[in-house]
Each structure stands twice: as structure tokens, then as C-alpha cells.
Design an enzyme around this catalytic site. Structure first.
Site, PDB file in Angstrom:
ATOM      1  N   GLY A  41       0.691  29.998 -18.081  1.00 18.07           N
ATOM      2  CA  GLY A  41       2.468  30.536 -18.280  1.00 18.07           C
ATOM      3  C   GLY A  41       3.191  31.644 -18.596  1.00 18.07           C
ATOM      4  N   PRO A  58      -3.638  31.261 -15.785  1.00 20.24           N
ATOM      5  CA  PRO A  58      -2.394  31.296 -14.874  1.00 20.24           C
ATOM      6  C   PRO A  58      -2.558  30.593 -13.407  1.00 20.24           C
ATOM      7  CG  PRO A  58      -3.999  32.575 -14.368  1.00 20.24           C
ATOM      8  CD  PRO A  58      -4.665  32.076 -15.160  1.00 20.24           C
ATOM      9  N   ARG A 102       1.519  30.736 -11.420  1.00 17.11           N
ATOM     10  CA  ARG A 102       2.279  31.045 -10.620  1.00 17.11           C
ATOM     11  C   ARG A 102       2.386  32.261 -11.145  1.00 17.11           C
ATOM     12  NH1 ARG A 102       8.029  29.018 -11.860  1.00 17.11           N
ATOM     13  NH2 ARG A 102       6.809  28.103 -13.203  1.00 17.11           N
ATOM     14  N   ARG A 107      12.610  23.422  -6.024  1.00 21.92           N
ATOM     15  CA  ARG A 107      13.073  24.184  -7.352  1.00 21.92           C
ATOM     16  C   ARG A 107      13.648  24.296  -7.828  1.00 21.92           C
ATOM     17  NH1 ARG A 107      11.141  28.095  -8.853  1.00 21.92           N
ATOM     18  NH2 ARG A 107      10.273  27.910 -11.197  1.00 21.92           N
ATOM     19  N   TYR A 147      15.205  22.444 -10.536  1.00 21.76           N
ATOM     20  CA  TYR A 147      15.069  23.208 -12.217  1.00 21.76           C
ATOM     21  C   TYR A 147      16.215  24.134 -12.243  1.00 21.76           C
ATOM     22  CZ  TYR A 147      10.352  22.210 -11.824  1.00 21.76           C
ATOM     23  OH  TYR A 147       8.902  21.139 -11.708  1.00 21.76           O
ATOM     24  N   CYS A 188      20.120  14.456   3.517  1.00 18.15           N
ATOM     25  CA  CYS A 188      21.282  13.659   2.748  1.00 18.15           C
ATOM     26  C   CYS A 188      21.485  13.774   1.441  1.00 18.15           C
ATOM     27  CB  CYS A 188      21.390  12.505   3.725  1.00 18.15           C
ATOM     28  SG  CYS A 188      21.371  12.653   4.793  1.00 18.15           S
ATOM     29  N   GLU A 189      21.003  14.376   0.491  1.00 20.10           N
ATOM     30  CA  GLU A 189      21.718  14.388  -0.621  1.00 20.10           C
ATOM     31  C   GLU A 189      22.776  16.238  -1.102  1.00 20.10           C
ATOM     32  OE1 GLU A 189      19.754  13.474  -3.897  1.00 20.10           O
ATOM     33  OE2 GLU A 189      17.911  12.620  -2.613  1.00 20.10           O
ATOM     34  N   TYR A 212       4.201  26.312  -7.150  1.00 15.17           N
ATOM     35  CA  TYR A 212       4.920  25.195  -6.923  1.00 15.17           C
ATOM     36  C   TYR A 212       6.054  24.759  -5.805  1.00 15.17           C
ATOM     37  CZ  TYR A 212       2.904  25.471 -11.559  1.00 15.17           C
ATOM     38  OH  TYR A 212       2.369  25.964 -12.279  1.00 15.17           O
TER      39      TYR A 212
HETATM   40  N1  LLP Z   1      -2.037  24.584 -17.385  1.00 16.10           N
HETATM   41  C1  LLP Z   1      -1.675  23.268 -17.529  1.00 16.10           C
HETATM   42  C2  LLP Z   1      -1.986  23.249 -19.061  1.00 16.10           C
HETATM   43  C3  LLP Z   1      -0.658  23.570 -17.137  1.00 16.10           C
HETATM   44  O1  LLP Z   1       0.150  22.408 -17.342  1.00 16.10           O
HETATM   45  C4  LLP Z   1       0.315  24.786 -16.621  1.00 16.10           C
HETATM   46  C5  LLP Z   1       1.116  23.577 -15.516  1.00 16.10           C
HETATM   47  C6  LLP Z   1      -0.400  25.767 -15.969  1.00 16.10           C
HETATM   48  C7  LLP Z   1      -2.116  26.100 -16.789  1.00 16.10           C
HETATM   49  C8  LLP Z   1       0.262  27.200 -14.947  1.00 16.10           C
HETATM   50  O2  LLP Z   1       0.671  27.494 -15.603  1.00 16.10           O
HETATM   51  P1  LLP Z   1       2.249  28.701 -14.624  1.00 16.10           P
HETATM   52  O3  LLP Z   1       0.837  29.842 -14.974  1.00 16.10           O
HETATM   53  O4  LLP Z   1       2.253  28.419 -13.438  1.00 16.10           O
HETATM   54  O5  LLP Z   1       3.158  28.901 -15.840  1.00 16.10           O
HETATM   55  N2  LLP Z   1       6.515  23.034 -11.354  1.00 16.10           N
HETATM   56  C9  LLP Z   1       7.273  24.061 -12.276  1.00 16.10           C
HETATM   57  C10 LLP Z   1       5.826  24.189 -13.348  1.00 16.10           C
HETATM   58  C11 LLP Z   1       5.304  23.302 -13.960  1.00 16.10           C
HETATM   59  C12 LLP Z   1       4.542  24.005 -14.891  1.00 16.10           C
HETATM   60  C13 LLP Z   1       3.093  22.704 -14.654  1.00 16.10           C
HETATM   61  N3  LLP Z   1       1.790  23.391 -15.582  1.00 16.10           N
HETATM   62  C14 LLP Z   1       8.088  25.339 -11.109  1.00 16.10           C
HETATM   63  O6  LLP Z   1       7.894  25.021 -10.427  1.00 16.10           O
HETATM   64  O7  LLP Z   1       8.992  25.854 -12.529  1.00 16.10           O
END
Ligand code: LLP
Length: 407
Positions: free
Chosen positions: A230, A268, A270, A306, A310, A336-337, A365
Site C-alpha cells: 500500500g 509492496p 506499486r 487507471r 480511478y 469508443c467511450e 496496474y
Molecule cells: N497486498 C494486498 C493484500 C493487496 O490487496 C494489495 C493491493 C497489495 C498488497 C499491494 O498494494 P500496493 O503496494 O501495490 O499498493 N489497481 C489499483 C490498485 C489496487 C490495489 C489492490 N491491492 C490502482 O491501479 O491503483
């Protein structure tokens, strides 16, 4: 403009557009930042495969000691395909694991199942008994912590579908203790994605540490706390000190862990890959409709969803800037949107048909959430290591798209 030692212009000419380009060096560097920042305690960085599941990237990370956070049997198959020796470094998250996925993970000998409900724990116990393989599990607790992010990617409040109410966890661990096929291995938490400040992570881990202490008093000595993923990045242009961000995050988590004697897992996604990647696109047309100027490029929402999903911001830069004043434009794709846009009312240096633009910070992502909407083949992917660029996924062909179908 360059990615590592390779010019984006020449990559686009060589491999075509739309094209995802990733810097291997930056991904490796980011993994290293986590590993260094957490060095004072036993830890494992489990890269969240969902952010970018390219086999070449998984291999790169596995070779440097990373573990993996998976959310499906498919993601496990990816890890096993390139790094079977990393199976013991895999944690399995997700609210809807099927029996077949659980079996696959049990047989592979993964490190930990992050269990999200009592009914899932029951199924895990049944599958473990049947296969005669002990299942190491963590309850993914919902700490009821608010984290400032987009509502679609916030997960740590009790109103979300994720995890088990932290107040009910102790009872569930206690009743699982009598099942010889279950081993209480950890507690896990994940409060959301693209979280920019360290404070909510600290708050969530404090609550988890308290639970771990209670568990120890009750004779359930867990070995690991999984802090989830996150940690956010900065999608806007400007200086970004990744080492400082990871340092703040690690300090908040470490302080909240206090005297917890076990291992720390982090997931991690992202942060490791987003800023290492760009989506290259070519300008097809520039047109005016009423007051608006539209720059139509050959990439679309199916390649990078994205912004549409979002309202996410990605910097867009012309690879060879032309002289002239920046103009206010919408940058859009051919789908086409009206939702198929990369930027609205954005100041962009002048571009002409044929020019190359880079959509930045698209390594996470991006390709992972791509689709074949409008029967568009997905982009090719290139990984740059030092000066060397290598195709890690060829562009899809019409045969790839039509193959599974029957008229
Ligand atoms: N662990 C779990 C249980 C998760 O659900 C996620 C992401 C992560 C780790 C990794 O999170 P990160 O470090 O990448 O923030 N598609 C969205 C983001 C969806 C995240 C879902 N879960 C976007 O493009 O912003």
C-alpha cells in the site's frame, strides 16, 4: 528521453507502439530500499504480483531474494514457472480462494495463507486434512483504520469486504488451535493502496501487535506479522525521494511492532514497479471539437485503465518536444467511450501526428489491468537492463485474440 540506457525513441521504432517499457535497474533498486530499511529485523519482502505480473519481473525479483504476495492460482503458476524455489516465500491473499487454488498452494508448500473469513479457514482445514499437508495460516484482520486514498482501493475499514474484524480474531485463533492440520503462523493486515503517509500503517500495525501479544499470552505464538502493501508514490512531476519514503514507512512499522520477536512480512506492489514503467504511444490525430482540442493517441483505456477507473493522474510528456507554447488538450485513445481518456484539460507541449508521447509511472496496474476491449491486441513489453533492452512479451496477434473462440 531515456529508460535506463535506452532511448525511448529507438525503442518505439524497434518494437512499435503502444509499448510498455520498464527499467529493471529501478525495480531492483526499490526492492533493495525495502530490504535495507527493514534490515534490523528478520523480514521478507513479498512483492504483490498483481501490480505487474510479467514473468521477467518476477524472475528479477526472485533472484534477489524477494518473496511474493499472490491472489490467485494463476499468479502462483507464474511464480512457479520462473522461480519454483521461491514457493516457500509465497503468501496467498484474497477474499475468494477456491478449493482448487488452495490445493495448488498447499502442494507447492507456500509460506502462509492469509485467510479472510471463518468459512475460508474451514475450507483450508478440510483441504489440508485431505491432502495431509499442514496449512500455515494468518488471519487477515480488518483493523478499522482509515487511510486517505481512492475509495476503490481503500480496504481497512470495517465497511469493506476485506479481512476479519480484529475483535473476533483471538477467538478464531483459539478454536483453530485444536485442528492438527492448521498452524497459526501469522497475523496479516492490508489497509489499502496508494497511501501516501506512514501514519496509518503505524496505526494498523499497533493494533496487530497488540493482538499478537494477546495471542502469545493465550499460548498461540505466531511467527510473523504481515503488514501488507500500500505504500504510495507521487504521480505528479517533481522530486521524489524513494529512500526517504521507505525509511519513514519502515520506521513507523518498526515502532508499532515494538517487542514483537518474530518476522516481518511486507507486500509492496506499486512502490517497486510503478515509477519504473512508462507506456509509449504515438499521436494519431489532433482535432478540435468546439472549444476543446483532442490529441488522439494509439494507446487506449484497454492498455491503461487507471485514469478511467480511478480518475488517476499520469504525467504525459512528448518524447521530442517541439517549440511553441503548451496548449490545453484532452489526451484520448481510440476506444469508443468518452471514458477513454488519459488526461483532460491538461497543458501539453505542442504535438503533431506521428509524435511519440510517454505516459509516466505506468509500471504498476497498467499492463496488469489491460484487456482486449474493442478487439485491441495488448501492447508489447520491454525490459531495459543497463543499456540492453529486451522484449519480455511480444505484441498480441489476431490469432491470440480469436484463438479461444468458435463461430
Ligand atoms: N497486498 C494486498 C493484500 C493487496 O490487496 C494489495 C493491493 C497489495 C498488497 C499491494 O498494494 P500496493 O503496494 O501495490 O499498493 N489497481 C489499483 C490498485 C489496487 C490495489 C489492490 N491491492 C490502482 O491501479 O491503483
Amino acid at each position: 528521453m531515456h529508460c535506463g540506457g535506452a532511448s525511448l525513441d529507438s525503442l518505439a521504432r524497434r518494437f512499435g507502439t503502444p509499448l510498455y517499457v520498464y527499467s529493471a535497474d529501478q525495480i531492483v533498486e526499490r526492492l533493495g530500499l525495502f530490504q535495507q530499511a527493514l534490515a534490523s529485523r528478520e523480514h521478507l519482502v513479498c512483492y504483490a504480483v498483481k501490480a505487474n505480473s510479467a514473468l521477467a519481473i518476477l524472475k528479477l525479483l526472485a533472484e534477489r531474494g524477494a518473496g511474493f504476495d499472490i491472489v490467485s492460482g494463476g499468479e502462483l503458476e507464474r511464480v512457479l514457472a520462473v522461480a519454483p524455489e521461491a514457493a516457500g516465500r509465497v503468501v496467498f491473499s484474497g477474499v475468494g480462494k477456491t478449493a482448487a487454488e488452495i490445493d495448488l498452494a498447499l502442494k507447492a508448500g507456500i509460506l502462509q495463507f492469509n485467510v479472510e473469513s471463518e468459512s475460508e479457514l474451514k475450507l483450508l482445514a478440510a483441504r489440508a486434512r485431505r491432502l495431509r499437508i499442514r496449512a500455515r495460516f494468518a488471519l487477515r484482520v480488518n483493523p478499522d483504520v482509515f487511510a486517505e486514498t481512492h475509495p476503490y482501493i481503500s480496504t481497512g475499514l470495517s465497511e469493506h469486504k476485506f479481512g476479519i474484524d480484529i475483535r473476533r480474531a483471538l477467538g478464531i485463533y483459539k478454536s483453530a488451535a485444536s485442528d492438527r492440520w492448521l498452524e497459526a503462523h501469522g497475523v496479516s493486515v492490508h489497509i489499502g493502496s496508494q497511501i501516501r503517509s506512514a501514519a496509518p500503517f503505524g496505526k494498523a500495525i499497533e493494533r496487530v501487535s497488540r493482538l499478537a501479544r494477546q495471542l502469545r499470552r493465550e499460548g498461540v505464538a505466531i511467527e510473523a506479522i504481515d503488514a501488507g502493501g500500500g505504500l504510495g508514490i507521487d504521480y505528479h512531476a517533481g522530486a521524489f525521494d524513494a529512500a526517504e519514503k521507505v525509511g519513514e514507512y519502515a520506521a513507523a512499522v518498526e515502532e508499532a511492532l515494538g517487542d514483537f520477536p518474530g518476522r516481518l512480512l511486507v507486500e509492496p506492489g506499486r512502490f517497486l514497479v510503478a515509477q519504473a514503467g512508462a507506456l509509449m504511444a504515438r499521436v494519431l490525430y489532433v482535432k478540435r471539437n468546439g472549444k476543446k482540442t483532442f490529441v488522439i493517441v494509439d494507446a487506449a483505456m484497454n492498455d491503461l485503465i487507471r485514469p478511467a477507473l480511478y480518475q488517476a493522474w499520469h504525467e504525459i510528456v512528448p518524447v521530442r518536444p517541439r517549440a511553441g507554447k503548451p496548449r490545453m488538450v484532452d489526451v484520448v485513445g481510440p476506444v469508443c467511450e468518452s471514458g477513454d481518456f488519459f488526461a483532460r484539460d491538461r497543458k501539453l507541449a505542442p504535438v503533431e501526428p506521428g509524435d511519440l508521447v510517454a505516459l509516466l509511472d505506468a509500471g504498476a496496474y497498467g499492463m496488469a489491468q489491460s484487456s482486449n476491449y474493442n478487439t485491441r491486441p495488448r501492447p508489447a513489453e520491454v525490459l531495459v537492463e543497463g543499456k540492453k533492452a529486451r522484449l519480455i512479451r511480444r505484441r498480441e496477434t489476431m490469432a491470440d485474440l480469436l484463438g479461444p473462440e468458435q463461430a
